[in-house]
Design an enzyme around this catalytic site. Structure first.
Site, PDB file in Angstrom:
ATOM      1  N   HIS A  82       0.833  -1.202   0.000  1.00 10.13           N
ATOM      2  CA  HIS A  82       0.000   0.000   0.000  1.00 10.13           C
ATOM      3  C   HIS A  82       0.871   1.257   0.000  1.00 10.13           C
ATOM      4  O   HIS A  82       2.078   1.194   0.226  1.00 10.13           O
ATOM      5  CB  HIS A  82      -0.932   0.017   1.219  1.00 10.13           C
ATOM      6  CG  HIS A  82      -2.080  -0.929   1.107  1.00 10.13           C
ATOM      7  ND1 HIS A  82      -1.998  -2.248   1.496  1.00 10.13           N
ATOM      8  CD2 HIS A  82      -3.335  -0.763   0.626  1.00 10.13           C
ATOM      9  CE1 HIS A  82      -3.157  -2.854   1.275  1.00 10.13           C
ATOM     10  NE2 HIS A  82      -3.985  -1.969   0.747  1.00 10.13           N
ATOM     11  N   LYS A 107      -0.616   4.892   4.523  1.00  9.39           N
ATOM     12  CA  LYS A 107      -1.464   3.923   5.236  1.00  9.39           C
ATOM     13  C   LYS A 107      -0.872   3.630   6.607  1.00  9.39           C
ATOM     14  O   LYS A 107       0.308   3.311   6.730  1.00  9.39           O
ATOM     15  CB  LYS A 107      -1.620   2.641   4.427  1.00  9.39           C
ATOM     16  CG  LYS A 107      -2.609   1.651   5.048  1.00  9.39           C
ATOM     17  CD  LYS A 107      -2.910   0.505   4.095  1.00  9.39           C
ATOM     18  CE  LYS A 107      -3.858  -0.506   4.724  1.00  9.39           C
ATOM     19  NZ  LYS A 107      -5.178   0.057   5.036  1.00  9.39           N
TER      20      LYS A 107
END
Length: 251
Positions: free
Chosen positions: A141, A145
């Protein structure tokens, strides 16, 4: 019938995506938003659901896990169904969601993408057939995040454990490991960098062969579309906890 929405976390990245997609879809109308940043949008924005004066059919949540208990308690008082797309909920926060689902329908998924839920169906079938294979999950990600491993990686691991004759232990990374891999493990590894929207690889490694099942989200819009589908699904549902599996079954 037009579905009236409140977007909880409306000034966040995903909240803005949902607002954009809803505006482009004649089936939906965003009547209000809730965000700690009350910067005005095309609709009134409040700092708390308690302050919202507008009538709504569904709340779509893309916020942060600490905000969930207050959200579901207030939604239960108002009898408004909720779609929860926020990840990283603690056990205590999940209990609050379960309690509220006795009063209202709540749809919760760590990943609103239809594609990732197809991947979950595929890995469950693979796990049944490849029973003795080592299983590793790698998720990637963007660098903003906060939670790791991702809620989706845990959702995949949980789905695999549902179909195995004996549950496997989750091992998060192998940075301090100095021993051989045990056969009763599912390895879960997190990568963070750049603007990666979301990638998940599920690796089944056996004697002399490896099978990898992958999903890559190319845009945040896939999660927005899924959230709107979930909102539509909740209309008319009885109180309870619903998942993407319920939506997929309904078609």
């Amino acid at each position: 019938m037009m579905i009236r929405l409140i977007i909880h976390g409306c000034n966040g990245k995903m909240g803005k995506v949902v607002a954009k997609l809803a505006k482009e879809n004649p089936e939906f109308e965003v009547v209000a938003g809730v965000d700690k940043n009350t910067f005005p949008l095309d609709f009134p924005v409040y700092s708390d659901l308690k302050e919202v004066k507008e009538e709504a059919d569904v709340v779509i949540d893309f916020s942060y896990h600490e905000a969930i208990p207050n959200l579901v308690k207030e939604a239960a008082k108002r009898k408004i169904p909720v779609v929860i797309a926020t990840t990283g909920l603690s056990e205590e926060e999940l209990k609050t969601v379960e309690e509220a689902s006795k009063e209202i329908p709540i749809f919760r998924s760590a990943n609103m993408s239809l594609g990732i839920n197809v991947l979950i169906s595929l890995v469950k079938e693979a796990a049944k057939v490849l029973e003795g294979f080592d299983i590793e999950i790698v998720e990637k990600h963007h660098n903003m995040k906060k939670d790791a491993p991702s809620g989706t990686a845990l959702m995949i691991a949980d789905a695999i454990n549902q179909v195995l004759p004996e549950k496997r232990e989750y091992v998060y990374g192998r940075y301090t490991k100095t021993e051989q891999r045990k056969p009763n493990e599912i390895g879960i590894h997190a990568v963070r960098g750049g603007t990666i929207v979301g990638e998940h690889d599920v690796i089944f490694a056996g004697p002399n062969e490896v099978i990898t099942i992958s999903h890559s989200a190319q845009s945040r819009e896939v999660f927005g579309y899924g959230a709107l589908k979930a909102a539509k699904f909740l209309i008319g549902q009885k109180p309870g906890l619903y998942t993407m599996e319920d939506l997929v079954k309904k078609g």
